[in-house]
Design a protein around this motif. Structure first.
Motif, short mmCIF file in Angstrom:
data_model
loop_
_atom_site.label_atom_id
_atom_site.label_comp_id
_atom_site.label_asym_id
_atom_site.label_seq_id
_atom_site.Cartn_x
_atom_site.Cartn_y
_atom_site.Cartn_z
N ILE A 277 0.91 -1.28 0.01
CA ILE A 277 0.16 0.08 0.06
C ILE A 277 0.81 1.28 0.14
O ILE A 277 1.84 1.28 0.78
CB ILE A 277 -0.85 0.15 1.23
N LYS A 278 0.69 2.06 -0.90
CA LYS A 278 1.45 3.44 -1.13
C LYS A 278 1.14 4.40 0.18
O LYS A 278 0.19 4.69 0.47
CB LYS A 278 1.33 3.97 -2.47
N THR A 279 2.09 4.51 0.79
CA THR A 279 2.20 5.52 1.97
C THR A 279 1.48 6.89 1.61
O THR A 279 1.76 7.46 0.69
CB THR A 279 3.52 5.80 2.39
N GLY A 280 0.36 7.31 2.41
CA GLY A 280 -0.42 8.47 2.21
C GLY A 280 -1.59 8.20 1.19
O GLY A 280 -2.31 9.12 1.01
N THR A 281 -1.84 6.89 0.80
CA THR A 281 -2.73 6.71 -0.03
C THR A 281 -3.47 5.43 0.19
O THR A 281 -2.92 4.53 0.97
CB THR A 281 -2.64 6.72 -1.51
N PHE A 664 -28.32 -20.86 -27.84
CA PHE A 664 -27.08 -20.16 -27.31
C PHE A 664 -27.41 -19.07 -26.38
O PHE A 664 -28.70 -18.53 -26.28
CB PHE A 664 -26.50 -19.45 -28.68
N TYR A 665 -26.52 -18.64 -25.54
CA TYR A 665 -26.98 -17.73 -24.59
C TYR A 665 -25.70 -16.95 -24.14
O TYR A 665 -24.43 -17.26 -24.13
CB TYR A 665 -27.42 -18.25 -23.16
N ILE A 666 -26.09 -15.69 -23.63
CA ILE A 666 -24.74 -14.78 -23.14
C ILE A 666 -25.27 -14.44 -21.77
O ILE A 666 -26.34 -13.75 -21.37
CB ILE A 666 -24.69 -13.57 -24.12
N TYR A 667 -24.50 -14.70 -20.68
CA TYR A 667 -24.94 -14.32 -19.22
C TYR A 667 -23.62 -13.41 -18.62
O TYR A 667 -22.48 -13.51 -18.96
CB TYR A 667 -24.75 -15.65 -18.67
N THR A 668 -23.96 -12.33 -18.14
CA THR A 668 -22.99 -11.18 -17.42
C THR A 668 -23.42 -11.23 -16.08
O THR A 668 -24.73 -10.86 -15.85
CB THR A 668 -22.79 -9.95 -18.38
N ASP A 669 -22.60 -10.98 -15.18
CA ASP A 669 -22.76 -10.66 -13.57
C ASP A 669 -21.97 -9.56 -13.23
O ASP A 669 -20.44 -9.65 -13.55
CB ASP A 669 -23.04 -11.82 -12.82
N TRP A 670 -22.36 -8.72 -12.31
CA TRP A 670 -21.61 -7.47 -11.67
C TRP A 670 -21.85 -7.43 -10.25
O TRP A 670 -23.20 -7.54 -10.02
CB TRP A 670 -21.69 -6.41 -12.50
N ALA A 671 -21.07 -7.30 -9.66
CA ALA A 671 -20.96 -6.85 -8.09
C ALA A 671 -20.12 -5.66 -7.85
O ALA A 671 -18.82 -5.56 -8.34
CB ALA A 671 -20.58 -7.91 -7.34
N TYR A 672 -20.62 -4.77 -7.03
CA TYR A 672 -19.87 -3.47 -6.67
C TYR A 672 -20.17 -3.24 -5.03
O TYR A 672 -21.26 -3.51 -4.53
CB TYR A 672 -20.44 -2.18 -7.44
N ARG A 673 -19.17 -3.01 -4.56
CA ARG A 673 -19.19 -2.49 -3.08
C ARG A 673 -18.20 -1.17 -3.24
O ARG A 673 -17.26 -0.81 -3.67
CB ARG A 673 -18.86 -3.43 -2.16
N SER A 674 -18.60 -0.15 -2.22
CA SER A 674 -17.87 1.18 -2.09
C SER A 674 -17.02 0.67 -1.09
O SER A 674 -16.72 -0.16 -0.87
CB SER A 674 -18.85 2.09 -1.75
N LYS A 675 -15.91 1.87 -0.77
CA LYS A 675 -14.94 1.72 -0.04
C LYS A 675 -15.29 1.47 1.52
O LYS A 675 -16.40 1.36 2.08
CB LYS A 675 -14.07 3.07 0.07
N VAL A 676 -14.44 0.61 2.27
CA VAL A 676 -14.64 0.22 3.64
C VAL A 676 -13.47 0.74 4.25
O VAL A 676 -12.23 0.80 3.86
CB VAL A 676 -14.94 -1.41 3.67
N THR A 687 -8.03 2.13 4.32
CA THR A 687 -9.24 2.37 3.81
C THR A 687 -9.42 1.76 2.23
O THR A 687 -8.51 2.15 1.39
CB THR A 687 -9.59 3.85 3.57
N GLY A 688 -9.70 0.48 2.14
CA GLY A 688 -10.15 -0.23 1.13
C GLY A 688 -10.88 0.73 0.02
O GLY A 688 -11.94 0.87 0.17
N LYS A 689 -10.28 0.65 -1.20
CA LYS A 689 -10.96 1.24 -2.41
C LYS A 689 -12.20 0.48 -2.84
O LYS A 689 -12.59 -0.52 -2.32
CB LYS A 689 -10.17 1.36 -3.48
N SER A 690 -13.12 1.20 -3.47
CA SER A 690 -14.23 0.50 -3.97
C SER A 690 -13.69 -0.55 -5.02
O SER A 690 -12.80 -0.46 -5.48
CB SER A 690 -15.09 1.60 -4.66
N LEU A 691 -14.72 -1.62 -5.27
CA LEU A 691 -14.41 -2.53 -5.96
C LEU A 691 -15.53 -3.00 -6.68
O LEU A 691 -16.68 -3.31 -6.24
CB LEU A 691 -14.06 -3.98 -4.92
N VAL A 722 -6.57 -3.99 -2.80
CA VAL A 722 -6.46 -4.36 -1.36
C VAL A 722 -7.93 -4.72 -0.81
O VAL A 722 -8.55 -4.00 -0.71
CB VAL A 722 -5.74 -3.52 -0.54
N THR A 723 -8.12 -5.71 -0.30
CA THR A 723 -9.41 -6.18 0.30
C THR A 723 -9.27 -6.38 1.64
O THR A 723 -10.36 -6.74 2.64
CB THR A 723 -9.83 -7.42 -0.28
#
Length: 749
Positions: A277-281, A664-676, A687-691, A722-723
């Motif tokens: 983890i970069k210091t100061g960020t 035939f099919y196409i399936y996509t899935d997405w998950a988001y969480r903000s910073k923690v 402080t973990g960045k959003s993912l 970083v999780t």
């Protein structure tokens, strides 16, 4: 009015406005959609057992999300462990500093970051009607499942102890007389292999059996850059699990379902990476490569688990009687280089990564573990406006958890601390459902719980910190209740309101070299929730939405690491949480299915007297210093750790039928969480960045659905974050999986 009261006063009108907006939107939707062309294609009815009965999800006055069928297959295709569920339903987050062996669950921001093997969690996991109390048990793989249900808390009546945040409920596919089964195989990046299968075995007219198994493998894909003589590659695993069920059903008034299961895991422990983890960020250092690491310690993990259950049902006319007996035993061992870097051997690279100023290598293990549970429950079976159920519950768990430190230069054990724990509990409970009118129903429940713990510590260290003792006994008892009501606004739309309480019994963490024994008193939660559930557009859409507000008194918290390098328990006077949740399923056209979920969670620690020392070193504190102190920082007003404010998920499946009746099919899935925040305090580096993680799958189904072949990509954008972190002295962290891709084949027989 003080700052806390002001914030509460502002939050509650906002919640009321959000609730009004959601209600108006739902009421408007049928009006807007009433002229839409009707079609025979409809969403399947979803049934759940969140309240111990089979019910339409629309009729249950509680926020419940379900994952089943193809969605489970897709999320599980790349060999991930139970953490693949994180963010896949509103308000759910799952993380781990132990990797595959020890998941930590959070619902609506409410969970526990404690990494010790006797930690208690406010989210309960129930697998085939048996509670998995120890956090190591909660990592049992997900395979051959009928459904996973995530039930928001508190669940202090029907499920009881240690459920103030909610319940995650796994239900396996049960045996039947049908001769059927499946094989599901995938192979991908880093030699990742996932093989899952199941088969029904009809034995006689009264007996049937089902055998289910899963094998997961990944090659070691991270190369150790630091030292010869230590593990050259890391992060691989072999994870095998099996479940055998036998069902005896001589007639409709009696059934006995027996379950035997086991798991065997070997591979790498969670890979801690020094100075990434970069210091100061909160950014990764420049040039970071997830396929490289720098360590001078041993990294290994093994786990052996066995268990069984017997679930009996008697139909006795107007009542049904149930007996659920469960047994679980687990033996884990996990050893890792805690500092995440190296001091011994080799030459330090020209990079910030790998730097460590002193070594830290330790292991955690458990011996003699066994958990025994027994429940007797009786429920009404007669028709009429009144339905009820009640019962008694017993719990007995005991084990020895060992923490061992090693001299990294030699790899030999330097000493150990053993924590011996016995935990017994019993409860009696009951609930009533009453249909006041055809459209208005009330539900209520009551439970009394008695919980006892006996903790004792022994150690090979002469320097064990015995300042607060080496043993403790706790005894807690609590009445919990819930009341809810639902009103059928139309035949397709229900409004509901719920008030519920829950509690978590006292926790004890034994003495160590760095800190004395610590104890946290019981925590109690009261929650208010209103919501709406509706089938819309001739059942081409399904919507559920809820608004909630909860207060936890005497919240149990874990202060991890820091300048005193201690892990200790403490209580905050209060914590609050409020927010909004949404689930939507939509069939806009016959070939396209869309699901959308999301949540807003605001959590706050409310204790002006609570403060902690700064982080261990190399980090930038954001909290204010306590007046008159140069070392302690106030954490009042901070969000709960690992509690993202925003969680969102999306799936979309588009099918292309062929003239021969295949697809035939196409399936996509997405998950988001903000910073923690990773810890109780706030620091830039921790402080973990959003993912955001997304997946894509393209497949072909033929022979009336009997065969399926697909290609897939997980974490398609290759977003590395970083999780989690180790509060040591060198900004050590761990990361999510990079992009992987592969192929999959499934056959039904």
């Amino acid at each position: 009015m003080n700052r806390i009261a002001t914030q509460r006063a502002v939050a509650r009108p906002a919640l009321r406005e959000a609730a009004l907006a959601v209600s108006l939107a739902v009421l408007a939707w049928p009006a807007l959609a009433q002229d839409a062309p009707k079609d025979k294609s409809q969403l399947d009815t979803v049934t759940i057992t969140a309240e111990r009965r089979v019910e339409n999800i629309k009729d249950v006055p509680n926020a419940v999300s379900q994952i089943s069928g193809e969605k489970l297959d897709v999320l599980n295709s790349s060999g991930q462990d139970i953490r693949f569920l994180s963010g896949r339903v509103p308000s759910l987050n799952i993380e781990s500093s132990f990797g595959r062996a020890f998941p930590r669950f959070y619902i609506r921001g409410y969970g526990n970051t404690d990494f010790r093997l006797n930690a208690s969690q406010p989210v309960s996991l129930v697998y085939d009607d048996v509670v998995q109390e120890n956090p190591i048990l909660k990592g049992f793989p997900a395979f051959d499942l009928a459904a996973i249900e995530v039930v928001a808390g508190p669940q202090g009546t029907l499920y009881g102890r240690n459920t103030p945040a909610g319940v995650v409920k796994f239900d396996s596919v049960k045996p039947s007389q049908r001769q059927e089964g499946y094989v599901n195989f995938s192979y991908g990046t880093y030699g990742t292999m996932n093989l899952e299968g199941a088969a029904n075995v009809p034995l006689t007219g009264e007996w049937s059996a089902r055998i289910s198994a899963q094998v997961q493998h990944r090659d070691d894909w991270v190369k150790n850059q630091a030292v010869t003589g230590k593990p050259g590659k890391l992060e691989g695993y072999d994870d095998r699990a099996i479940r055998i069920q036998a069902l005896y059903e001589p007639h409709k008034d009696f059934s006995a379902l027996f379950n035997v299961h086991g798991r065997d895991l070997s591979g790498s422990a969670r890979l801690f990476r020094s100075s990434i983890i970069k210091t100061g960020t909160h950014d990764l250092v420049d040039g970071f490569d997830p396929e490289k690491a720098y360590t001078d310690g041993v990294n290994e993990q093994t786990l052996h688990a066995t268990g069984g259950s017997a679930r009996l049902r008697w139909g006795l006319g107007a009542i049904n009687l149930y007996s659920i007996t469960g047994y679980e035993s687990v033996r884990p061992f996990s050893r890792g280089d805690v500092d995440g870097g190296y001091i011994y051997g080799g030459t330090k690279p020209f990079t910030q990564e790998g730097q460590a100023t002193f070594p830290g290598e330790s292991s955690s293990s458990m011996d003699g573990h066994r958990q025994i549970t027994q429940e007797f429950r009786v429920e009404s079976a007669a028709a009429g406006p009144l339905r009820w159920q009640g019962g008694v519950y017993f719990f007995d768990e005991r084990y020895t958890a060992r923490s061992t430190d090693y001299t990294t230069a030699t790899g030999l054990a330097a000493g150990y601390v053993d924590t011996h724990q016995k935990n017994t509990a019993w409860a009696t409970f009951g609930s009533v459902n009453y249909a006041v009118t055809q459209d208005f129903q009330l539900r209520g429940g009551l439970r009394f719980t008695k919980d006892k713990k006996d903790v004792d510590v022994t150690s090979s260290y002469a320097g064990l910190n015995t300042s607060t003792g080496v043993s403790a006994k706790t005894s807690d008892s609590k009445w919990n209740w819930d009341v809810s009501g639902s009103y059928a606004l139309t035949k397709n739309t229900n409004l509901y309101a719920r008030v519920a309480t829950g509690f978590r019994a006292s926790s004890v963490q034994g003495a160590s070299l760095f800190a004395g024994q610590s104890q946290a008193s019981p925590e109690n939660v009261t929650s208010y929730e209103i919501g709406v559930k509706s089938d819309l557009w001739d059942r081409r859409a399904r919507l559920s939405a809820s608004v909630f507000d909860y207060t936890v008194k005497d919240l149990q918290l874990t202060a991890v690491g820091g300048q005193n390098n201690a892990n200790r328990l403490l209580n905050a006077k209060k914590a609050t949480g409020n927010g909004v949740e949404l689930n939507l399923e939509l069939l806009p056209v016959d070939q396209l299915l869309i699901t959308l979920g999301g949540s807003l969670n605001n959590t706050k620690i409310r204790d002006t007297s609570l403060s902690l020392p700064a982080c261990g070193g190399g980090c930038t504190m954001l909290d204010p210093l306590v007046a008159g102190s140069t070392t302690n920082y106030s954490i009042n007003g901070n969000s709960l750790p690992n509690a993202p404010k925003w969680v969102g998920n999306l799936t979309a499946r588009y099918s292309i039928p062929t003239p021969a009746g295949n697809e035939f099919y196409i399936y996509t899935d997405w998950a988001y969480r903000s910073k923690v925040n990773f810890f109780l305090y706030e620091a830039k580096e921790f402080t973990g960045k959003s993912l955001t993680e997304g997946g894509l799958r393209v497949g072909y189904v033929w022979n009336n659905g009997k065969y399926e072949a697909a290609t897939f990509v997980r974490n398609i954008t290759n977003q590395i974050r970083v999780t989690g972190a180790i509060d040591f002295n060198n900004n050590t962290g761990f990361i999510n999986d990079p992009r992987t891709y592969g192929v999959q084949f499934k056959a039904l027989f």
